[in-house]
Design a protein around this motif. Sequence first.
Motif, PDB file in Angstrom:
ATOM      1  N   PHE A 191      48.105  28.169  52.304  1.00 12.56           N
ATOM      2  CA  PHE A 191      47.423  28.153  51.010  1.00 12.56           C
ATOM      3  C   PHE A 191      48.346  28.783  49.991  1.00 12.56           C
ATOM      4  CE2 PHE A 191      46.081  32.099  53.029  1.00 12.56           C
ATOM      5  CZ  PHE A 191      46.169  33.035  52.017  1.00 12.56           C
ATOM      6  N   VAL A 192      48.079  28.494  48.719  1.00 12.36           N
ATOM      7  CA  VAL A 192      48.939  29.007  47.651  1.00 12.36           C
ATOM      8  C   VAL A 192      48.365  30.272  47.043  1.00 12.36           C
ATOM      9  CG1 VAL A 192      50.050  28.478  45.438  1.00 12.36           C
ATOM     10  CG2 VAL A 192      49.767  26.680  47.153  1.00 12.36           C
ATOM     11  N   ASP A 193      47.105  30.221  46.618  1.00 11.91           N
ATOM     12  CA  ASP A 193      46.507  31.362  45.920  1.00 11.91           C
ATOM     13  C   ASP A 193      45.284  31.891  46.652  1.00 11.91           C
ATOM     14  OD1 ASP A 193      48.305  31.427  43.814  1.00 11.91           O
ATOM     15  OD2 ASP A 193      47.064  30.196  42.494  1.00 11.91           O
ATOM     16  N   LEU A 194      45.238  33.227  46.825  1.00 12.65           N
ATOM     17  CA  LEU A 194      44.055  33.906  47.313  1.00 12.65           C
ATOM     18  C   LEU A 194      43.317  34.437  46.088  1.00 12.65           C
ATOM     19  CD1 LEU A 194      42.287  35.085  49.566  1.00 12.65           C
ATOM     20  CD2 LEU A 194      43.796  37.091  49.556  1.00 12.65           C
ATOM     21  N   LEU A 195      42.043  34.090  45.973  1.00 13.48           N
ATOM     22  CA  LEU A 195      41.250  34.455  44.798  1.00 13.48           C
ATOM     23  C   LEU A 195      40.186  35.478  45.199  1.00 13.48           C
ATOM     24  CD1 LEU A 195      40.802  30.817  43.455  1.00 13.48           C
ATOM     25  CD2 LEU A 195      42.491  32.513  42.705  1.00 13.48           C
ATOM     26  N   PRO A 196      40.509  36.772  45.129  1.00 11.02           N
ATOM     27  CA  PRO A 196      39.573  37.800  45.598  1.00 11.02           C
ATOM     28  C   PRO A 196      38.298  37.888  44.762  1.00 11.02           C
ATOM     29  CG  PRO A 196      41.505  38.819  44.598  1.00 11.02           C
ATOM     30  CD  PRO A 196      41.772  37.348  44.671  1.00 11.02           C
ATOM     31  N   THR A 197      38.332  37.469  43.493  1.00 14.47           N
ATOM     32  CA  THR A 197      37.132  37.559  42.651  1.00 14.47           C
ATOM     33  C   THR A 197      36.231  36.335  42.796  1.00 14.47           C
ATOM     34  OG1 THR A 197      38.224  36.591  40.719  1.00 14.47           O
ATOM     35  CG2 THR A 197      38.309  39.003  40.939  1.00 14.47           C
ATOM     36  N   ASN A 198      36.626  35.367  43.616  1.00 16.71           N
ATOM     37  CA  ASN A 198      35.806  34.195  43.919  1.00 16.71           C
ATOM     38  C   ASN A 198      35.369  33.411  42.674  1.00 16.71           C
ATOM     39  OD1 ASN A 198      35.764  35.045  46.725  1.00 16.71           O
ATOM     40  ND2 ASN A 198      34.343  36.615  46.012  1.00 16.71           N
ATOM     41  N   PRO A 199      36.301  33.104  41.776  1.00 15.80           N
ATOM     42  CA  PRO A 199      35.901  32.402  40.552  1.00 15.80           C
ATOM     43  C   PRO A 199      35.506  30.953  40.834  1.00 15.80           C
ATOM     44  CG  PRO A 199      38.272  32.431  40.726  1.00 15.80           C
ATOM     45  CD  PRO A 199      37.753  33.276  41.860  1.00 15.80           C
ATOM     46  N   TRP A 200      34.723  30.411  39.899  1.00 16.77           N
ATOM     47  CA  TRP A 200      34.472  28.975  39.942  1.00 16.77           C
ATOM     48  C   TRP A 200      35.735  28.313  39.399  1.00 16.77           C
ATOM     49  CZ3 TRP A 200      31.451  25.958  42.484  1.00 16.77           C
ATOM     50  CH2 TRP A 200      31.507  24.591  42.204  1.00 16.77           C
ATOM     51  N   ILE A 201      36.286  27.369  40.157  1.00 18.29           N
ATOM     52  CA  ILE A 201      37.538  26.726  39.764  1.00 18.29           C
ATOM     53  C   ILE A 201      37.221  25.465  38.983  1.00 18.29           C
ATOM     54  CG2 ILE A 201      39.698  25.698  40.571  1.00 18.29           C
ATOM     55  CD1 ILE A 201      39.289  27.449  43.152  1.00 18.29           C
TER      56      ILE A 201
ATOM     57  N   TYR B 148      40.402  28.224  35.053  1.00 20.25           N
ATOM     58  CA  TYR B 148      40.627  26.924  34.429  1.00 20.25           C
ATOM     59  C   TYR B 148      42.044  26.461  34.760  1.00 20.25           C
ATOM     60  CZ  TYR B 148      36.333  27.791  31.920  1.00 20.25           C
ATOM     61  OH  TYR B 148      35.014  28.036  31.623  1.00 20.25           O
ATOM     62  N   VAL B 149      42.156  25.267  35.314  1.00 20.09           N
ATOM     63  CA  VAL B 149      43.430  24.757  35.795  1.00 20.09           C
ATOM     64  C   VAL B 149      43.774  23.476  35.043  1.00 20.09           C
ATOM     65  CG1 VAL B 149      44.700  23.990  37.826  1.00 20.09           C
ATOM     66  CG2 VAL B 149      42.908  25.712  38.067  1.00 20.09           C
ATOM     67  N   SER B 150      44.973  23.417  34.457  1.00 19.04           N
ATOM     68  CA  SER B 150      45.437  22.209  33.775  1.00 19.04           C
ATOM     69  C   SER B 150      46.032  21.247  34.806  1.00 19.04           C
ATOM     70  CB  SER B 150      46.502  22.562  32.733  1.00 19.04           C
ATOM     71  OG  SER B 150      47.698  22.949  33.393  1.00 19.04           O
TER      72      SER B 150
ATOM     73  N   MET C  30      44.106  29.251  34.105  1.00 20.43           N
ATOM     74  CA  MET C  30      43.949  30.530  33.447  1.00 20.43           C
ATOM     75  C   MET C  30      42.643  31.166  33.914  1.00 20.43           C
ATOM     76  SD  MET C  30      43.671  31.505  29.383  1.00 20.43           S
ATOM     77  CE  MET C  30      42.814  30.026  28.967  1.00 20.43           C
ATOM     78  N   LEU C  31      42.719  32.395  34.413  1.00 24.16           N
ATOM     79  CA  LEU C  31      41.557  33.129  34.882  1.00 24.16           C
ATOM     80  C   LEU C  31      40.918  33.847  33.708  1.00 24.16           C
ATOM     81  CD1 LEU C  31      40.044  33.803  37.505  1.00 24.16           C
ATOM     82  CD2 LEU C  31      41.467  35.822  37.709  1.00 24.16           C
ATOM     83  N   THR C  32      39.595  33.720  33.569  1.00 18.23           N
ATOM     84  CA  THR C  32      38.902  34.410  32.486  1.00 18.23           C
ATOM     85  C   THR C  32      38.895  35.909  32.760  1.00 18.23           C
ATOM     86  OG1 THR C  32      36.771  34.103  33.572  1.00 18.23           O
ATOM     87  CG2 THR C  32      37.420  32.446  31.932  1.00 18.23           C
ATOM     88  N   GLU C  33      38.671  36.674  31.704  1.00 23.16           N
ATOM     89  CA  GLU C  33      38.709  38.130  31.817  1.00 23.16           C
ATOM     90  C   GLU C  33      37.687  38.665  32.814  1.00 23.16           C
ATOM     91  OE1 GLU C  33      38.740  40.423  28.226  1.00 23.16           O
ATOM     92  OE2 GLU C  33      40.037  38.970  27.230  1.00 23.16           O
TER      93      GLU C  33
END
Length: 174
Positions: free
Chosen positions: A143-153, A10-12, A1-4
Amino acid sequence: MLTEDGKHLYVSYDEYHNLIEKLAIKIYQSDWQFDTILCLARGGMRPGDILSRIFDKPLAIMSTSSYRADSGTLQGNLDIARFITTPKGEIAGRVLLVDDLADSGHTLNMVIHQLRNNYKPITELRSAVIWTKGVSNFTPDYFVDLLPTNPWIHQPFESYDSMRPEQLRDKWTI
């Protein structure tokens, strides 16, 4: 779940395994045939293990480390092992390099450079990760997901980074 704010993902455990399965499908649908999976320890070990089982290919391991401080949240100097552990003697042929993510891209770029220069029996090399961050200067083949906001996983097993044996003992002492 990506924070706002887009700064944390956060990955389960279920989501993590589903993403590895989606990565396997992407690799399979490419029709590329490979001989060995080379995972980068530690982040690539779990995806590498699962992909090795799904594709029924031997799993080789190369140890790398750059995240050490603050329970693995601060990047430090990149250390790359000089040797690869493999059940087949020497790594050769078509190799799928697996890690969990392309963060800055530094690790994958350096490892690929080292493999191409020091492991001549490798005839073809492709890369696979679960996540690619927008700031990465490396684009994996799969790759599966591209994360443009560069979150900490926040991966589901990160709690072990700061857990010590005495804490486990206390947790399980009845």
